[in-house]
Design an enzyme around this catalytic site. Structure first.
Site, PDB file in Angstrom:
ATOM      1  N   GLY A  40       1.538 -10.082   6.072  1.00  0.00           N
ATOM      2  CA  GLY A  40       0.541  -8.965   6.233  1.00  0.00           C
ATOM      3  C   GLY A  40       0.206  -9.269   7.605  1.00  0.00           C
ATOM      4  N   GLY A  41       1.453  -9.545   8.521  1.00  0.00           N
ATOM      5  CA  GLY A  41       1.018  -8.638  10.116  1.00  0.00           C
ATOM      6  C   GLY A  41      -0.088  -9.847  10.621  1.00  0.00           C
ATOM      7  N   CYS A  43      -2.271  -7.838  11.995  1.00  0.00           N
ATOM      8  CA  CYS A  43      -3.388  -7.428  11.572  1.00  0.00           C
ATOM      9  C   CYS A  43      -4.316  -8.929  10.276  1.00  0.00           C
ATOM     10  CB  CYS A  43      -3.944  -6.477  10.449  1.00  0.00           C
ATOM     11  SG  CYS A  43      -6.000  -5.722  10.089  1.00  0.00           S
ATOM     12  N   HIS A 446     -33.471  11.127   8.968  1.00  0.00           N
ATOM     13  CA  HIS A 446     -34.580   9.776   9.883  1.00  0.00           C
ATOM     14  C   HIS A 446     -34.731   8.627   9.169  1.00  0.00           C
ATOM     15  CE1 HIS A 446     -37.562   9.526  12.365  1.00  0.00           C
ATOM     16  NE2 HIS A 446     -38.384   8.601  11.774  1.00  0.00           N
TER      17      HIS A 446
END
Length: 462
Positions: A40-41, A43, A446
């Site tokens: 998964g590295g 990150c 709004h």
């Protein structure tokens, strides 16, 4: 090619590298995926997922302290850092398991170990469980990422030094956290631990925080951090660190006013990241590196060796997960459908997850001026945005850089509540070639924060 033959070898599993090998295997390619650490590295394991999970905990603590401002009664607020850590670990485990399950269905060979080139199209893998395997393929993709730059400060070997990974494993809040580095990593951890209850000092060697940004952004970020009770020291050069006894340390700084000592309980080094290229032995393959050790690639992510590509942090440039994912998009198309997608002219946004957030996309005012572009600037304080007033978060401002002749939006910076989300709306406008007038005259709901874009683009000046 000697050794085991594959169609494609992918080295590393970052945001891009974890998807590409699965897609290639499903397309009928024989794929080897080599990973030396956690799947998964960065990150998933030590970057986005864990840090933003902890940022969320810190924000809840801050809102609880401000509850009385909203007419809500609470008792004294304290943070159980061990519980925060367990929540973070659970998030990481879930993300990692999700990837492992995808990988199991991918039909590829996962090889756990460290890969190094032995030739242009061959790698040797030192296996985790011992032994080696030699692999060859006509296509190799390097996605081995980067790591924290080691601190070489005098005395650093004699005191405990935290990095962006180890600091997330603390069980108790530091009494006084000293952070070296004024980039986004240092700022996110600085505000996070201040909200957890630590005294925090950020030491920046450069004149400003977030040096690539315009002065007004850097100054406003520093004001927000100081407003949160963080000491921000700029133009301060660390000279030496030493053990002060009793579990404390002392840091010697050189400033314009002379030498200064500061004392703390913990030291975090957030001075940048370096590529994981050494063990790869790129020279053995003829892969060219830049002056900082990152792999050089062309606009199609191909290295100096035909058929060898690099993606993600290891190729240099901005180290963002979403950029790695876009690298994956490019390589997926080019390797599977023989398209010629490139990195040219891609718009790269990013967000610094301080609170309020800072999101930026495209060209800054400084960059436009340096290029002698004729531009107009739109700027609006968040105190003029109705939703920000209602939510009690009016710090910061929105800013846009606009081409004076065409009205096209060249870039934007949003420092404010949900700044990254608001920036993303402007990014979509840029992708769609909308002008500043289009945004000024659009109808936004709004009272959303996005409604402030009407006012922002209605304040364009020279």
């Amino acid at each position: 090619m000697a050794g085991e033959r594959y169609d494609v070898i992918v080295i590393g599993t970052s945001q891009g590298g974890r998807f590409l090998p699965i897609d290639l295997a499903r397309a009928g390619k024989r794929v080897a995926l080599v990973e030396r650490d956690h799947l998964g590295g960065v990150c998933v394991n030590t970057g986005c997922t864990p840090t933003k999970t902890m940022v969320a905990s810190a924000r809840v603590a801050q809102l609880a302290r401000r509850a009385a401002e909203y007419g809500v009664r609470t008792g004294p607020v304290s943070v159980d850092l061990a519980a925060v850590r367990e929540r973070k670990r659970a998030m990481v485990a879930g993300a990692r398991e999700n990837y492992v399950s995808r990988l199991a269905q991918g039909g590829l060979d996962l090889i756990e170990g460290e890969a190094g080139f032995t030739g242009p199209k061959t790698v040797e893998v030192a296996l985790k469980d011992g032994g080696t395997r030699t692999l060859g393929a006509p296509v190799i993709v390097v996605d081995a990422g980067a790591r924290s730059r080691p601190l070489t400060l005098d005395g650093a070997r004699d005191v405990p030094v935290l990095d962006s990974t180890s600091i997330m494993e603390l069980e108790e809040c530091p009494e006084h956290l000293i952070i070296l580095g004024g980039g986004y990593i240092g700022l996110e951890f600085g505000q996070m631990f201040r909200r957890f209850g630590s005294e925090v000092t950020i030491v920046q060697t450069r004149p400003r925080l977030l040096m690539p940004e315009d002065d007004d952004i850097s100054d406003a970020v520093a004001d927000i951090l100081r407003d949160d009770g963080i000491a921000v020291l700029t133009s301060a050069q660390p000279e030496r660190v030493e053990d002060a006894g009793g579990g404390r340390l002392r840091l010697l700084l050189r400033t314009a006013e002379g030498e200064r000592w500061i004392e703390g309980s913990h030291l975090l080094s957030a001075i940048g990241r370096i590529p994981n290229t050494e063990a790869l032995a790129p020279a053995a393959a003829g892969i060219r590196l830049d002056g900082r050790g990152f792999i050089e690639v062309d606009a199609h992510l191909e290295t100096s060796v035909p058929g060898v590509y690099a993606m993600g942090d290891i190729k240099g440039g901005p180290a963002f997960t979403h950029l790695s994912y876009d690298d994956y998009r490019i390589l997926h198309a080019n390797l599977l459908t023989q398209e010629k997608l490139s990195t040219r002219d891609r718009i790269v946004p990013y967000t610094v997850f301080i609170d309020p957030q800072f999101g930026r996309v495209g060209m800054s005012e400084r960059q436009a001026r340096e290029q002698n572009r004729a531009v107009r600037i739109a700027k609006l304080p968040m105190s003029a945005v109705v939703r920000a007033i209602e939510a009690g978060e009016t710090r910061g401002f929105m800013k846009a850089v606009i081409d004076a002749d065409t009205g096209q939006i060249l870039g934007a910076a949003v420092l404010g509540a949900e700044g990254g989300e608001i920036m993303s709306i402007i990014q979509v406008a840029m992708l769609g070639k909308l002008t500043a007038d289009d945004m000024a005259n659009a109808v936004f709901t709004h009272p959303l924060l996005a409604e402030g874009l009407n006012s922002l683009f209605g304040t364009v000046n020279e």
